[in-house]
Motif scaffolding. Structure first.
Motif, PDB file in Angstrom:
ATOM      1  N   LYS A 139       0.855  -1.189   0.000  1.00 12.19           N
ATOM      2  CA  LYS A 139       0.000   0.000   0.000  1.00 12.19           C
ATOM      3  C   LYS A 139       0.885   1.231   0.000  1.00 12.19           C
ATOM      4  O   LYS A 139       2.069   1.175   0.315  1.00 12.19           O
ATOM      5  CB  LYS A 139      -0.917   0.012   1.228  1.00 12.19           C
ATOM      6  CG  LYS A 139      -0.168   0.134   2.543  1.00 12.19           C
ATOM      7  CD  LYS A 139      -1.128   0.193   3.717  1.00 12.19           C
ATOM      8  CE  LYS A 139      -0.319   0.385   4.983  1.00 12.19           C
ATOM      9  NZ  LYS A 139      -0.770   1.423   5.822  1.00 12.19           N
ATOM     10  N   THR A 140       0.296   2.357  -0.336  1.00 12.05           N
ATOM     11  CA  THR A 140       1.002   3.628  -0.309  1.00 12.05           C
ATOM     12  C   THR A 140       0.939   4.182   1.107  1.00 12.05           C
ATOM     13  O   THR A 140      -0.123   4.195   1.725  1.00 12.05           O
ATOM     14  CB  THR A 140       0.344   4.623  -1.291  1.00 12.05           C
ATOM     15  OG1 THR A 140       0.345   4.028  -2.592  1.00 12.05           O
ATOM     16  CG2 THR A 140       1.103   5.925  -1.334  1.00 12.05           C
ATOM     17  N   LEU A 141       2.083   4.624   1.612  1.00 12.07           N
ATOM     18  CA  LEU A 141       2.144   5.147   2.978  1.00 12.07           C
ATOM     19  C   LEU A 141       1.536   6.539   3.053  1.00 12.07           C
ATOM     20  O   LEU A 141       1.710   7.357   2.147  1.00 12.07           O
ATOM     21  CB  LEU A 141       3.595   5.212   3.468  1.00 12.07           C
ATOM     22  CG  LEU A 141       4.371   3.903   3.560  1.00 12.07           C
ATOM     23  CD1 LEU A 141       5.757   4.148   4.141  1.00 12.07           C
ATOM     24  CD2 LEU A 141       3.644   2.877   4.387  1.00 12.07           C
ATOM     25  N   ASN A 142       0.839   6.809   4.163  1.00 17.37           N
ATOM     26  CA  ASN A 142       0.322   8.159   4.388  1.00 17.37           C
ATOM     27  C   ASN A 142       1.353   8.984   5.160  1.00 17.37           C
ATOM     28  O   ASN A 142       2.429   8.479   5.492  1.00 17.37           O
ATOM     29  CB  ASN A 142      -1.038   8.108   5.112  1.00 17.37           C
ATOM     30  CG  ASN A 142      -0.939   7.505   6.497  1.00 17.37           C
ATOM     31  OD1 ASN A 142       0.079   7.591   7.179  1.00 17.37           O
ATOM     32  ND2 ASN A 142      -2.029   6.877   6.929  1.00 17.37           N
ATOM     33  N   GLU A 143       1.031  10.229   5.446  1.00 19.43           N
ATOM     34  CA  GLU A 143       1.978  11.135   6.125  1.00 19.43           C
ATOM     35  C   GLU A 143       2.470  10.577   7.460  1.00 19.43           C
ATOM     36  O   GLU A 143       3.655  10.642   7.758  1.00 19.43           O
ATOM     37  CB  GLU A 143       1.317  12.500   6.365  1.00 19.43           C
ATOM     38  CG  GLU A 143       1.047  13.298   5.117  1.00 19.43           C
ATOM     39  CD  GLU A 143       2.294  13.935   4.524  1.00 19.43           C
ATOM     40  OE1 GLU A 143       3.092  14.516   5.274  1.00 19.43           O
ATOM     41  OE2 GLU A 143       2.457  13.851   3.301  1.00 19.43           O
ATOM     42  N   ASP A 144       1.552  10.045   8.269  1.00 21.00           N
ATOM     43  CA  ASP A 144       1.928   9.533   9.591  1.00 21.00           C
ATOM     44  C   ASP A 144       2.861   8.334   9.478  1.00 21.00           C
ATOM     45  O   ASP A 144       3.791   8.184  10.267  1.00 21.00           O
ATOM     46  CB  ASP A 144       0.683   9.145  10.397  1.00 21.00           C
ATOM     47  CG  ASP A 144      -0.131  10.360  10.818  1.00 21.00           C
ATOM     48  OD1 ASP A 144       0.441  11.474  10.892  1.00 21.00           O
ATOM     49  OD2 ASP A 144      -1.338  10.203  11.071  1.00 21.00           O
ATOM     50  N   GLU A 145       2.622   7.482   8.505  1.00 21.31           N
ATOM     51  CA  GLU A 145       3.467   6.302   8.319  1.00 21.31           C
ATOM     52  C   GLU A 145       4.857   6.705   7.815  1.00 21.31           C
ATOM     53  O   GLU A 145       5.861   6.114   8.224  1.00 21.31           O
ATOM     54  CB  GLU A 145       2.798   5.324   7.357  1.00 21.31           C
ATOM     55  CG  GLU A 145       1.535   4.696   7.934  1.00 21.31           C
ATOM     56  CD  GLU A 145       0.655   4.004   6.905  1.00 21.31           C
ATOM     57  OE1 GLU A 145      -0.028   3.043   7.280  1.00 21.31           O
ATOM     58  OE2 GLU A 145       0.636   4.442   5.735  1.00 21.31           O
ATOM     59  N   ILE A 146       4.921   7.710   6.962  1.00 19.76           N
ATOM     60  CA  ILE A 146       6.218   8.215   6.489  1.00 19.76           C
ATOM     61  C   ILE A 146       6.964   8.841   7.655  1.00 19.76           C
ATOM     62  O   ILE A 146       8.175   8.650   7.816  1.00 19.76           O
ATOM     63  CB  ILE A 146       6.031   9.221   5.331  1.00 19.76           C
ATOM     64  CG1 ILE A 146       5.498   8.499   4.091  1.00 19.76           C
ATOM     65  CG2 ILE A 146       7.347   9.931   5.013  1.00 19.76           C
ATOM     66  CD1 ILE A 146       5.079   9.409   2.957  1.00 19.76           C
TER      67      ILE A 146
END
Length: 147
Positions: free
Chosen positions: A42-49
């Protein structure tokens, strides 16, 4: 601007400026993000980055401590330079007063009364302080407030 876009722009700027240490660090970040995306499919969101960045900073701080204790200041300096680049993409760190206030607020809002409720308090705090404070310090403050 989205964090991933900012990283890409900074990578291009580092290439144009021929700033190899900065470029190398940004490429490491991009590779770590891509690895997480491939692993999780999946594509990471801001928090995951931000979590990836936080982990990378923590790893480098641990390395600096190990290198310094081994007398390898040359390697410690390289890691310190990488930390400086990584921290440019992190949000502004919280002050001690802000951290203390957030911990007290989380303890009150969760209704925590003992150490058994620590998980509830940490669940409230983690999204608020992610990348802005050391979770070890936060944990100690929560323990102090509950104990």
């Amino acid at each position: 601007m989205e964090l991933i876009e900012r990283l890409k722009d900074e990578q291009k700027a580092a290439m144009k400026a021929k700033d190899k240490p900065r470029l190398g660090t940004i490429r490491l970040v991009m590779a770590a993000i891509k690895q997480q995306e491939v692993d999780g499919q999946k594509t990471l969101n801001e928090d995951e980055i931000l979590a990836v960045l936080t982990k990378m900073v923590k790893q480098r701080r641990d390395s600096v401590a190990q290198y310094q204790s081994a007398g390898r200041d040359d390697l410690a300096d390289v890691e310190t330079a990488e930390i400086a680049v990584l921290e440019e993409f992190m949000p502004q760190p919280l002050s001690e007063e802000e951290i203390t206030a957030l911990v007290k607020e989380a303890v009150a809002s969760s209704g925590a009364a003992s150490m058994q409720d620590m998980g509830k308090v940490m669940a409230i705090l983690k999204p608020q302080v992610q990348g802005r404070a050391d979770m070890g310090k936060i944990s100690q403050l929560v323990k102090a407030n509950l104990g």
